[in-house]
Design a protein around this motif. Structure first.
Motif, PDB file in Angstrom:
ATOM      1  N   ASP A 169       0.873  -1.187   0.000  1.00 56.96           N
ATOM      2  CA  ASP A 169       0.000   0.000   0.000  1.00 56.96           C
ATOM      3  C   ASP A 169       0.901   1.225   0.000  1.00 56.96           C
ATOM      4  OD1 ASP A 169      -1.809   2.022   0.330  1.00 56.96           O
ATOM      5  OD2 ASP A 169      -2.770   1.183   2.117  1.00 56.96           O
ATOM      6  N   LEU A 170       1.131   1.772  -1.181  1.00 58.54           N
ATOM      7  CA  LEU A 170       2.108   2.856  -1.309  1.00 58.54           C
ATOM      8  C   LEU A 170       1.556   4.210  -0.881  1.00 58.54           C
ATOM      9  CD1 LEU A 170       3.880   1.834  -4.636  1.00 58.54           C
ATOM     10  CD2 LEU A 170       4.484   1.282  -2.275  1.00 58.54           C
ATOM     11  N   ASP A 171       0.281   4.273  -0.547  1.00 60.48           N
ATOM     12  CA  ASP A 171      -0.286   5.521  -0.030  1.00 60.48           C
ATOM     13  C   ASP A 171      -0.193   5.607   1.491  1.00 60.48           C
ATOM     14  OD1 ASP A 171      -1.105   6.556  -2.542  1.00 60.48           O
ATOM     15  OD2 ASP A 171      -2.825   5.192  -2.531  1.00 60.48           O
ATOM     16  N   ASP A 172       0.189   4.516   2.134  1.00 65.24           N
ATOM     17  CA  ASP A 172       0.225   4.446   3.596  1.00 65.24           C
ATOM     18  C   ASP A 172       1.626   4.771   4.112  1.00 65.24           C
ATOM     19  OD1 ASP A 172      -0.193   3.940   6.258  1.00 65.24           O
ATOM     20  OD2 ASP A 172      -0.747   1.826   6.008  1.00 65.24           O
ATOM     21  N   LEU A 173       1.968   6.048   4.077  1.00 64.69           N
ATOM     22  CA  LEU A 173       3.296   6.454   4.543  1.00 64.69           C
ATOM     23  C   LEU A 173       3.432   6.336   6.057  1.00 64.69           C
ATOM     24  CD1 LEU A 173       4.065   9.545   2.272  1.00 64.69           C
ATOM     25  CD2 LEU A 173       4.591   7.123   1.884  1.00 64.69           C
ATOM     26  N   ASP A 174       2.298   6.336   6.781  1.00 60.27           N
ATOM     27  CA  ASP A 174       2.357   6.131   8.232  1.00 60.27           C
ATOM     28  C   ASP A 174       2.914   4.745   8.561  1.00 60.27           C
ATOM     29  OD1 ASP A 174       1.340   8.627   8.740  1.00 60.27           O
ATOM     30  OD2 ASP A 174      -0.730   7.934   8.984  1.00 60.27           O
ATOM     31  N   HIS A 175       2.695   3.797   7.673  1.00 56.16           N
ATOM     32  CA  HIS A 175       3.234   2.449   7.860  1.00 56.16           C
ATOM     33  C   HIS A 175       4.763   2.489   7.866  1.00 56.16           C
ATOM     34  CE1 HIS A 175       2.901  -2.053   6.455  1.00 56.16           C
ATOM     35  NE2 HIS A 175       3.206  -1.960   7.727  1.00 56.16           N
ATOM     36  N   LEU A 176       5.320   3.218   6.920  1.00 53.98           N
ATOM     37  CA  LEU A 176       6.770   3.377   6.877  1.00 53.98           C
ATOM     38  C   LEU A 176       7.292   4.029   8.153  1.00 53.98           C
ATOM     39  CD1 LEU A 176       7.546   4.691   3.267  1.00 53.98           C
ATOM     40  CD2 LEU A 176       8.089   2.446   4.202  1.00 53.98           C
ATOM     41  N   GLU A 177       6.575   5.044   8.613  1.00 52.42           N
ATOM     42  CA  GLU A 177       7.010   5.770   9.810  1.00 52.42           C
ATOM     43  C   GLU A 177       6.962   4.870  11.036  1.00 52.42           C
ATOM     44  OE1 GLU A 177       7.317   7.879  13.342  1.00 52.42           O
ATOM     45  OE2 GLU A 177       5.432   6.897  12.745  1.00 52.42           O
TER      46      GLU A 177
END
Length: 307
Positions: free
Chosen positions: A288-296
């Motif tokens: 899910d490339l729109d979920d930048l909170d996941h990366l954080e």
């Protein structure tokens, strides 16, 4: 443990989306941004707005990022002639100031070849062997000298072997589950061996095969970096994990069994298990490339505990 971001843009992503993810990964101190090399979506997604080319993408990112390393898992050997590919990768390495890593595989997804008129040869592994010989041979030829290669599939005559990458040596990644030919190829050419989407048991077995092949080739097995690629689905709560699993069409328990899923503590423990069988680097498949909170979340709650 070096954590890296691994994306699958053929499932539906624009260059701008990839740029946001790469910049976020850089800001959050991930080790690298990698992408797949596919021209057709897989599964039930529609793939809109359509595919992006791996090396054109990486060329753009080379100019729009500053520190993060860039690469492919894996460049499809069926897509490009090796002489042209050597030029492309060398140029992107220059454009990035020496941040490229080069993963090369044989190519496997027949449907995308049919969809875009790309030949899909029956003998792919032999071509892969020659492609590695050509690409690395061109890069390793001293400036002012010429490179000639006479293979079954590729022939080069009196090539000036230019341009050269910015790095003295571009790291070469080889991966896969093959029991004999793949470890032997890695022992000959690879700086890193990657085991994609595999169990602990299969990972340990394949790493041992690569080490044995390296020893047989007169090379220290510790010369290679050993890595895994696994889908990531991390949440602060069970509800958040389920939400992220639902967003990518996967089951939580299946992801826990076959990927890196659950709470940060669960994922730290899972990574430690792979580290215990020899993994030194982990490519986190972010679907899910729109979920930048996941990366954080992973950067703040997992990375400090495994670094």
């Amino acid at each position: 443990m070096d954590l890296r971001v691994f994306t699958e843009p053929q499932q539906g992503a624009t260059y701008e989306t990839l740029l946001r993810v790469a910049k976020a990964a850089e800001d959050l101190h991930y080790g690298a941004f990698f992408r797949s090399d596919h021209y057709l979506h897989m599964g039930s997604v529609d793939g809109l707005p359509g595919p992006t080319d791996a090396w054109i993408t990486l060329a753009g990112l080379a100019r729009e990022t500053d520190r993060i390393r860039l690469g492919t898992l894996m460049t499809a050997g069926t897509f490009r002639l090796p002489g042209v590919l050597a030029i492309q990768v060398a140029q992107v390495d220059q454009m990035s100031g020496g941040r490229v890593e080069f993963g090369l595989g044989s190519g496997w997804y027949e449907a995308e070849h049919e969809a875009y008129g790309i030949p899909f040869p029956k003998e792919k592994f032999g071509r892969l062997e020659e492609q590695l010989a050509v690409v690395t041979g061109l890069w390793n030829t001293p400036v002012g000298e010429r490179f000639t290669y006479e293979g079954k599939f590729y022939q080069l005559k009196d090539s000036p072997a230019l341009p050269k990458p910015a790095q003295p040596k571009v790291p070469v990644l080889i991966g896969g589950h093959g029991a004999k030919r793949t470890p032997a190829l890695a022992a000959r050419y690879a700086d890193e061996f990657n085991m994609p989407f595999a169990s602990l048991e299969d990972t340990e077995r394949q790493f041992q095969r690569v080490r044995a092949a390296a020893a047989e080739a007169g090379r220290d097995g510790d010369d290679l970096v050993y890595s895994n690629a696994l889908v990531a689905c991390v949440g602060r709560t069970d509800l958040e994990v389920k939400r992220r699993a639902d967003a990518i069409g996967r089951d939580v328990e299946e992801l826990k069994a076959n990927g890196l899923a659950g709470s940060p503590a669960e994922v730290v423990e899972r990574i430690a298990q792979f580290q215990g069988v020899g993994a030194q680097r982990m490519y986190l498949q972010m679907l899910d490339l729109d979920d930048l909170d996941h990366l954080e979340l992973i950067a703040s709650a997992v990375m400090p505990q495994v670094g």
